[in-house]
Write a protein that holds these residues in place. Structure first.
Motif, mmCIF file in Angstrom:
data_model
loop_
_atom_site.group_PDB
_atom_site.id
_atom_site.type_symbol
_atom_site.label_atom_id
_atom_site.label_comp_id
_atom_site.label_asym_id
_atom_site.label_seq_id
_atom_site.Cartn_x
_atom_site.Cartn_y
_atom_site.Cartn_z
ATOM 1 N N TRP A 52 -6.750 41.950 41.540
ATOM 2 C CA TRP A 52 -6.024 41.155 40.544
ATOM 3 C C TRP A 52 -6.321 41.655 39.128
ATOM 4 O O TRP A 52 -5.414 41.871 38.320
ATOM 5 N N ASN A 53 -7.592 41.842 38.830
ATOM 6 C CA ASN A 53 -7.992 42.344 37.520
ATOM 7 C C ASN A 53 -7.389 43.728 37.274
ATOM 8 O O ASN A 53 -6.840 43.999 36.195
ATOM 9 N N ALA A 54 -7.467 44.596 38.278
ATOM 10 C CA ALA A 54 -6.977 45.966 38.123
ATOM 11 C C ALA A 54 -5.499 46.014 37.782
ATOM 12 O O ALA A 54 -5.085 46.763 36.872
ATOM 13 N N LEU A 55 -4.681 45.233 38.484
ATOM 14 C CA LEU A 55 -3.229 45.323 38.308
ATOM 15 C C LEU A 55 -2.665 44.280 37.357
ATOM 16 O O LEU A 55 -1.857 44.599 36.476
ATOM 17 N N ARG A 56 -3.057 43.044 37.513
ATOM 18 C CA ARG A 56 -2.407 41.979 36.742
ATOM 19 C C ARG A 56 -3.041 41.767 35.364
ATOM 20 O O ARG A 56 -2.353 41.381 34.427
ATOM 21 N N VAL A 57 -4.356 41.983 35.243
ATOM 22 C CA VAL A 57 -5.036 41.753 33.972
ATOM 23 C C VAL A 57 -5.128 43.056 33.183
ATOM 24 O O VAL A 57 -4.525 43.195 32.118
ATOM 25 N N SER A 58 -5.857 44.034 33.710
ATOM 26 C CA SER A 58 -5.989 45.313 33.011
ATOM 27 C C SER A 58 -4.668 46.067 32.968
ATOM 28 O O SER A 58 -4.286 46.620 31.938
ATOM 29 N N GLY A 59 -3.951 46.088 34.095
ATOM 30 C CA GLY A 59 -2.732 46.879 34.188
ATOM 31 C C GLY A 59 -1.475 46.204 33.671
ATOM 32 O O GLY A 59 -0.482 46.869 33.408
ATOM 33 N N LYS A 60 -1.500 44.868 33.556
ATOM 34 C CA LYS A 60 -0.301 44.123 33.138
ATOM 35 C C LYS A 60 0.925 44.577 33.941
ATOM 36 O O LYS A 60 1.984 44.895 33.402
ATOM 37 N N GLY A 90 -8.569 49.778 52.517
ATOM 38 C CA GLY A 90 -9.630 48.781 52.546
ATOM 39 C C GLY A 90 -9.208 47.503 51.843
ATOM 40 O O GLY A 90 -8.040 47.327 51.467
ATOM 41 N N GLY A 91 -10.175 46.616 51.633
ATOM 42 C CA GLY A 91 -9.865 45.294 51.111
ATOM 43 C C GLY A 91 -9.175 45.285 49.766
ATOM 44 O O GLY A 91 -8.142 44.623 49.583
ATOM 45 N N VAL A 92 -9.710 46.026 48.786
ATOM 46 C CA VAL A 92 -9.121 46.036 47.450
ATOM 47 C C VAL A 92 -7.714 46.606 47.483
ATOM 48 O O VAL A 92 -6.774 46.051 46.886
ATOM 49 N N SER A 93 -7.521 47.725 48.173
ATOM 50 C CA SER A 93 -6.211 48.383 48.198
ATOM 51 C C SER A 93 -5.156 47.516 48.878
ATOM 52 O O SER A 93 -3.996 47.482 48.437
ATOM 53 N N ILE A 94 -5.531 46.811 49.948
ATOM 54 C CA ILE A 94 -4.553 45.971 50.641
ATOM 55 C C ILE A 94 -4.210 44.740 49.804
ATOM 56 O O ILE A 94 -3.036 44.335 49.734
ATOM 57 N N PHE A 95 -5.188 44.142 49.146
ATOM 58 C CA PHE A 95 -4.853 43.062 48.214
ATOM 59 C C PHE A 95 -3.929 43.578 47.107
ATOM 60 O O PHE A 95 -2.957 42.917 46.727
ATOM 61 N N ALA A 96 -4.229 44.762 46.572
ATOM 62 C CA ALA A 96 -3.395 45.332 45.517
ATOM 63 C C ALA A 96 -1.976 45.572 46.012
ATOM 64 O O ALA A 96 -1.001 45.355 45.276
ATOM 65 N N LEU A 97 -1.835 46.000 47.261
ATOM 66 C CA LEU A 97 -0.509 46.182 47.853
ATOM 67 C C LEU A 97 0.237 44.850 47.898
ATOM 68 O O LEU A 97 1.425 44.771 47.522
ATOM 69 N N GLN A 98 -0.425 43.797 48.330
ATOM 70 C CA GLN A 98 0.221 42.486 48.410
ATOM 71 C C GLN A 98 0.606 41.963 47.024
ATOM 72 O O GLN A 98 1.702 41.426 46.841
ATOM 73 N N PHE A 99 -0.292 42.139 46.046
ATOM 74 C CA PHE A 99 -0.001 41.662 44.693
ATOM 75 C C PHE A 99 1.129 42.465 44.055
ATOM 76 O O PHE A 99 1.979 41.906 43.349
ATOM 77 N N ALA A 100 1.138 43.790 44.285
ATOM 78 C CA ALA A 100 2.190 44.634 43.712
ATOM 79 C C ALA A 100 3.548 44.290 44.317
ATOM 80 O O ALA A 100 4.562 44.208 43.605
ATOM 81 N N LYS A 101 3.583 44.083 45.621
ATOM 82 C CA LYS A 101 4.841 43.712 46.268
ATOM 83 C C LYS A 101 5.352 42.383 45.726
ATOM 84 O O LYS A 101 6.550 42.209 45.490
ATOM 85 N N ASN A 102 4.435 41.442 45.498
ATOM 86 C CA ASN A 102 4.823 40.130 44.996
ATOM 87 C C ASN A 102 5.500 40.222 43.632
ATOM 88 O O ASN A 102 6.418 39.455 43.331
ATOM 89 N N VAL A 103 5.062 41.167 42.808
ATOM 90 C CA VAL A 103 5.631 41.348 41.476
ATOM 91 C C VAL A 103 6.959 42.104 41.518
ATOM 92 O O VAL A 103 7.775 42.009 40.605
ATOM 93 N N GLY A 104 7.178 42.869 42.600
ATOM 94 C CA GLY A 104 8.378 43.700 42.697
ATOM 95 C C GLY A 104 8.143 45.124 42.268
ATOM 96 O O GLY A 104 9.073 45.830 41.843
ATOM 97 N N ALA A 105 6.892 45.588 42.392
ATOM 98 C CA ALA A 105 6.564 46.966 42.056
ATOM 99 C C ALA A 105 6.818 47.870 43.260
ATOM 100 O O ALA A 105 6.868 47.419 44.405
#
Length: 336
Positions: free
Chosen positions: A148-156, A169-184
């Motif tokens: 969340w910090n990597a993409l939504r806070v730091s990365g905006k 792994g855990g961080v990358s799969i969460f990042a995949l889910q968060f990115a998809k949710n935003v439409g990236a």
């Protein structure tokens, strides 16, 4: 109560011991843990690689989830029965990180979550989204908040951005889910075609097997029309950083998180010439955690758990983490 302790380093030396039940101070609550999850940091801590000088005995694992079973006399945020997750850094509530806040990390500076009960300051807890099990919630405090910090806070992160995720792994799969949710648009790498197929079912736009295609940075450039990606979740460290710099766009953002790929080198000139923003990510604050949990609740996102181990099998869980066979998160059940 039962708790795991690091007394001597090594997975084989991790032992279960009996400890006294915690008694809450005025501003503390006692949490009965139902689950704890593994991060690569936990494996390094148990093996003595993360911090050879760490105090011992130490209860490992920064991430857990449970229910409040007792509250101190001055507690106002929680009541008995509330389902909660301790924040990774107990004193990083909001604002910028500093050395004092960084010295309150669970499973390192403070005892972690691989135990049946723990006492925590009321300000260091976050409510569990209602649709998540304890096993799912236990995956959020470190890996989830880091992504969340990597993409939504730091990365905006914004809709239409292109994101490269290293590994599954855990961080990358969460990042995949968060990115998809935003439409990236997402590109994810792995050495396993089976894992890449699973990433595809989670919504990955493109997949790259870095074992069969060691020049994965060139393929990323091809997939982006030579422009490069906007964001990279860089969990490899020195071993992959130069390739990440090669395939990020000019002015792009690389969130540096892990050291999974071992040693390597990179040319700092390439950072300057491409005006790359290289940002170290050390998990995140309680407010970031709360914002992420609210989004997970609203969007009904479910963490990906590859396997749940029984409490007595925590050493086997660490061995699975060490093997790299997992996809997403590994969890250990705690208590009955």
């Amino acid at each position: 109560m039962r708790a795991y302790e690091i007394n001597e380093f090594g997975i084989e030396n991790l032992s279960i011991t009996e400890r006294k039940m915690p008694v809450p101070q005025a501003n503390e609550v006692v949490v009965k843990f139902h689950a704890a999850s593994l991060n690569f940091r936990d494996l390094m801590m148990v093996k003595g690689v993360y911090d050879p000088e760490v105090r011992r005995p130490l209860v490992p694992f920064s991430d857990g989830a449970g229910e409040v079973v007792e509250i101190g006399s001055e507690v106002t945020r929680w009541k008995v029965g509330d389902r909660v997750m301790p924040a990774f850094m107990q004193d990083w509530i909001d604002g910028a990180i500093d050395y004092r806040k960084a010295k309150t990390a669970l499973g390192g500076d403070l005892d972690g979550c691989l135990r049946e009960y723990g006492a925590f300051r009321e300000a260091g807890l976050v409510p569990i989204p209602g649709h998540l099990t304890y096993e799912e919630a236990a995956t959020l405090p470190c890996a989830g908040v880091t992504a969340w910090n990597a993409l939504r806070v730091s990365g905006k992160l914004a809709k239409g951005d292109k994101v490269l995720l290293l590994g599954t792994g855990g961080v990358s799969i969460f990042a995949l889910q968060f990115a998809k949710n935003v439409g990236a648009e997402t590109i994810i790498t792995s050495s396993s075609d089976d894992k890449l197929e699973m990433a595809g079912t989670l919504g990955a736009t493109h997949t790259i097997n870095y074992k069969t295609n060691p020049d994965w940075d060139e393929e990323v450039l091809e997939l982006t029309g030579k422009r490069g990606v906007d964001h990279i979740v860089e969990v490899g460290g020195a071993g992959t950083l130069q390739k990440s710099i090669n395939c990020v766009r000019m002015g792009g953002h690389i969130a540096v998180i892990g050291v999974l790929a071992g040693k390597g080198g990179f040319d700092p000139i390439s950072i300057l010439m491409k005006a790359v923003r290289l940002q170290g990510i050390f998990v995140g604050s309680r407010v970031m955690f709360e914002d992420m949990a609210e989004m997970i609740r609203n969007e009904y996102i479910k963490p990906v758990v590859t396997k749940v181990f029984e409490f007595d099998d925590a050493r086997e869980a660490l061995s699975m983490m060490e093997s790299g066979d997992h996809f997403g998160k590994i969890v250990v059940k705690v208590g009955g």
